[in-house]
Design a protein around this motif. Structure first.
Motif, PDB file in Angstrom:
ATOM      1  N   LEU A   3       0.836  -1.194   0.000  1.00 58.94           N
ATOM      2  CA  LEU A   3       0.000   0.000   0.000  1.00 58.94           C
ATOM      3  C   LEU A   3       0.873   1.247   0.000  1.00 58.94           C
ATOM      4  O   LEU A   3       1.965   1.240   0.566  1.00 58.94           O
ATOM      5  CB  LEU A   3      -0.911   0.026   1.231  1.00 58.94           C
ATOM      6  N   SER A   4       0.372   2.282  -0.623  1.00 54.87           N
ATOM      7  CA  SER A   4       1.075   3.561  -0.548  1.00 54.87           C
ATOM      8  C   SER A   4       0.919   4.122   0.864  1.00 54.87           C
ATOM      9  O   SER A   4       0.025   3.704   1.621  1.00 54.87           O
ATOM     10  CB  SER A   4       0.489   4.545  -1.569  1.00 54.87           C
ATOM     11  N   ASP A   5       1.772   5.061   1.222  1.00 54.35           N
ATOM     12  CA  ASP A   5       1.677   5.684   2.547  1.00 54.35           C
ATOM     13  C   ASP A   5       0.321   6.369   2.730  1.00 54.35           C
ATOM     14  O   ASP A   5      -0.257   6.339   3.819  1.00 54.35           O
ATOM     15  CB  ASP A   5       2.808   6.701   2.731  1.00 54.35           C
ATOM     16  N   THR A   6      -0.177   6.960   1.658  1.00 53.56           N
ATOM     17  CA  THR A   6      -1.486   7.631   1.723  1.00 53.56           C
ATOM     18  C   THR A   6      -2.589   6.630   2.022  1.00 53.56           C
ATOM     19  O   THR A   6      -3.446   6.857   2.892  1.00 53.56           O
ATOM     20  CB  THR A   6      -1.792   8.357   0.401  1.00 53.56           C
ATOM     21  N   ASP A   7      -2.589   5.495   1.298  1.00 57.75           N
ATOM     22  CA  ASP A   7      -3.624   4.478   1.506  1.00 57.75           C
ATOM     23  C   ASP A   7      -3.541   3.881   2.913  1.00 57.75           C
ATOM     24  O   ASP A   7      -4.568   3.628   3.554  1.00 57.75           O
ATOM     25  CB  ASP A   7      -3.492   3.364   0.462  1.00 57.75           C
ATOM     26  N   LYS A   8      -2.325   3.675   3.391  1.00 59.27           N
ATOM     27  CA  LYS A   8      -2.152   3.167   4.757  1.00 59.27           C
ATOM     28  C   LYS A   8      -2.760   4.126   5.770  1.00 59.27           C
ATOM     29  O   LYS A   8      -3.434   3.704   6.711  1.00 59.27           O
ATOM     30  CB  LYS A   8      -0.657   2.972   5.068  1.00 59.27           C
ATOM     31  N   HIS A   9      -2.518   5.408   5.572  1.00 53.93           N
ATOM     32  CA  HIS A   9      -3.032   6.412   6.500  1.00 53.93           C
ATOM     33  C   HIS A   9      -4.567   6.451   6.464  1.00 53.93           C
ATOM     34  O   HIS A   9      -5.213   6.574   7.514  1.00 53.93           O
ATOM     35  CB  HIS A   9      -2.466   7.786   6.148  1.00 53.93           C
ATOM     36  N   LEU A  10      -5.144   6.325   5.284  1.00 53.89           N
ATOM     37  CA  LEU A  10      -6.604   6.314   5.163  1.00 53.89           C
ATOM     38  C   LEU A  10      -7.202   5.135   5.910  1.00 53.89           C
ATOM     39  O   LEU A  10      -8.214   5.270   6.617  1.00 53.89           O
ATOM     40  CB  LEU A  10      -7.000   6.264   3.683  1.00 53.89           C
ATOM     41  N   LEU A  11      -6.580   3.970   5.789  1.00 53.97           N
ATOM     42  CA  LEU A  11      -7.065   2.782   6.498  1.00 53.97           C
ATOM     43  C   LEU A  11      -6.895   2.933   8.008  1.00 53.97           C
ATOM     44  O   LEU A  11      -7.762   2.511   8.787  1.00 53.97           O
ATOM     45  CB  LEU A  11      -6.325   1.530   6.009  1.00 53.97           C
ATOM     46  N   GLU A  12      -5.786   3.533   8.427  1.00 53.34           N
ATOM     47  CA  GLU A  12      -5.552   3.758   9.860  1.00 53.34           C
ATOM     48  C   GLU A  12      -6.623   4.674  10.458  1.00 53.34           C
ATOM     49  O   GLU A  12      -7.096   4.434  11.570  1.00 53.34           O
ATOM     50  CB  GLU A  12      -4.160   4.363  10.068  1.00 53.34           C
ATOM     51  N   LEU A  13      -7.003   5.707   9.705  1.00 48.02           N
ATOM     52  CA  LEU A  13      -8.043   6.619  10.188  1.00 48.02           C
ATOM     53  C   LEU A  13      -9.394   5.911  10.283  1.00 48.02           C
ATOM     54  O   LEU A  13     -10.163   6.143  11.227  1.00 48.02           O
ATOM     55  CB  LEU A  13      -8.141   7.837   9.264  1.00 48.02           C
ATOM     56  N   MET A  14      -9.684   5.038   9.303  1.00 46.92           N
ATOM     57  CA  MET A  14     -10.927   4.263   9.383  1.00 46.92           C
ATOM     58  C   MET A  14     -10.888   3.293  10.556  1.00 46.92           C
ATOM     59  O   MET A  14     -11.900   3.077  11.234  1.00 46.92           O
ATOM     60  CB  MET A  14     -11.184   3.523   8.060  1.00 46.92           C
ATOM     61  N   ASP A  15      -9.717   2.720  10.814  1.00 49.46           N
ATOM     62  CA  ASP A  15      -9.567   1.814  11.967  1.00 49.46           C
ATOM     63  C   ASP A  15      -9.872   2.542  13.273  1.00 49.46           C
ATOM     64  O   ASP A  15     -10.505   1.975  14.185  1.00 49.46           O
ATOM     65  CB  ASP A  15      -8.145   1.243  12.016  1.00 49.46           C
ATOM     66  N   GLU A  16      -9.418   3.792  13.375  1.00 46.79           N
ATOM     67  CA  GLU A  16      -9.682   4.579  14.584  1.00 46.79           C
ATOM     68  C   GLU A  16     -11.183   4.791  14.787  1.00 46.79           C
ATOM     69  O   GLU A  16     -11.695   4.698  15.911  1.00 46.79           O
ATOM     70  CB  GLU A  16      -8.963   5.922  14.487  1.00 46.79           C
ATOM     71  N   ILE A  17     -11.889   5.078  13.691  1.00 48.89           N
ATOM     72  CA  ILE A  17     -13.330   5.287  13.781  1.00 48.89           C
ATOM     73  C   ILE A  17     -14.035   3.982  14.154  1.00 48.89           C
ATOM     74  O   ILE A  17     -14.952   3.962  14.986  1.00 48.89           O
ATOM     75  CB  ILE A  17     -13.884   5.841  12.454  1.00 48.89           C
ATOM     76  N   ILE A  18     -13.603   2.882  13.545  1.00 47.03           N
ATOM     77  CA  ILE A  18     -14.209   1.579  13.828  1.00 47.03           C
ATOM     78  C   ILE A  18     -14.035   1.210  15.297  1.00 47.03           C
ATOM     79  O   ILE A  18     -14.948   0.692  15.949  1.00 47.03           O
ATOM     80  CB  ILE A  18     -13.593   0.494  12.917  1.00 47.03           C
ATOM     81  N   GLU A  19     -12.847   1.510  15.836  1.00 46.93           N
ATOM     82  CA  GLU A  19     -12.584   1.209  17.249  1.00 46.93           C
ATOM     83  C   GLU A  19     -13.456   2.075  18.160  1.00 46.93           C
ATOM     84  O   GLU A  19     -13.974   1.591  19.180  1.00 46.93           O
ATOM     85  CB  GLU A  19     -11.107   1.440  17.564  1.00 46.93           C
ATOM     86  N   ALA A  20     -13.632   3.342  17.805  1.00 41.29           N
ATOM     87  CA  ALA A  20     -14.415   4.253  18.636  1.00 41.29           C
ATOM     88  C   ALA A  20     -15.919   4.056  18.453  1.00 41.29           C
ATOM     89  O   ALA A  20     -16.696   4.245  19.397  1.00 41.29           O
ATOM     90  CB  ALA A  20     -14.034   5.696  18.319  1.00 41.29           C
ATOM     91  N   TYR A  21     -16.325   3.668  17.244  1.00 42.84           N
ATOM     92  CA  TYR A  21     -17.753   3.507  16.937  1.00 42.84           C
ATOM     93  C   TYR A  21     -17.981   2.157  16.241  1.00 42.84           C
ATOM     94  O   TYR A  21     -18.240   2.099  15.030  1.00 42.84           O
ATOM     95  CB  TYR A  21     -18.242   4.630  16.034  1.00 42.84           C
TER      96      TYR A  21
END
Length: 259
Positions: A3-21
């Protein structure tokens, strides 16, 4: 999975939301449900929520001008695609010509679109070695889900194939197949060689084939942008869903003047 660094960051941000909600989506929203009970949006749901389709709006206005029901007309158009996919599935999985009289509800346009697919399939078999690898294949990752129309081996190269019965092809479809391509790699470590968007005529046996090949540097760059664009849209969809939840529970501060 690379994955590109950008795509990794996008997935990480979604992971944060999934964990919180973890229950951000519910089953009443027409989403997919994972084995752990958590729901994820459909690929097409994400795209349609993010992109304003001016052509669709003009079409809706035209339907209204003709005093036709927009909902019924939209359902009829959807039925054409549903039955066409069913016919193609029978043809690929069971090697049989579908029975047009099996359902009185099936529109004639669906069978015509199937004949268009059969023409493409037979034409390409005369020119290349073709093997269907996946057909009407459900893909479901932790972020979103969808149904892949077809994955084909064509002369030793794997292509994601998407069947369309619409009258126009636009870049939205490239975003859709990019999402399926991402899930194939993310879930099964399948690395494809390109995409084929197959526009099937509903009038006579004919088709338009729009092919993208990863061995072409220009095509590969475009497909890379499509993947990143879709993941960005998916993140936007998650953020907007969080905002909607927070807005409903927000305690406003301020005062109200009587006037």
């Amino acid at each position: 999975m690379v994955l590109s660094d950008t795509d990794k960051h996008l997935l990480e941000l979604m992971d944060e939301i999934i964990e919180a909600y973890p229950k951000i989506f519910n089953t009443e929203e027409g989403v997919y449900e994972l084995t752990n009970g958590r729901c994820v949006p459909r690929v097409t749901q994400v795209i349609h929520s993010c992109i304003h389709n001016e052509g669709l709006m003009r079409w809706a206005n035209y339907i209204g001008y003709k005093r036709q029901s927009y909902t019924k007309t939209l359902e009829a158009a959807a039925n054409v695609g549903i039955y066409c996919h069913q016919y193609i599935n029978e043809y690929i999985e069971q090697s049989k010509i579908p029975n047009i009289y099996a359902s009185m509800d099936a529109p004639l346009e669906s069978f015509n679109a199937y004949l268009s697919f059969a023409k493409w399939f037979n034409d390409i078999k005369n020119l290349a070695t073709v093997k269907p690898l996946r057909n009407e294949y459900s893909l479901l990752c932790k972020y979103f889900g969808g149904t892949l129309d077809g994955l084909y081996d064509i002369n030793g190269r794997m292509y994601v194939v998407d069947y369309k019965t619409s009258n126009h092809v636009n870049f939205n479809y490239c975003l859709q197949v990019a999402a399926y391509d991402f899930m194939l790699e993310y879930l099964e470590d399948i690395h494809t060689d390109g995409y084929i968007i197959l526009q099937l005529s509903k009038v006579n046996p004919s088709f338009n084939e729009f092919s993208l090949h990863k061995y072409d540097p220009t095509h590969k760059e475009f497909m890379t942008y499509c993947r990143t664009a879709f993941l960005t849209m998916a993140l936007w969809y998650y953020y907007m869903s969080v905002i909607n939840i927070q807005y409903k529970t927000l305690k406003w501060e301020g005062k109200k003047e009587d006037g």
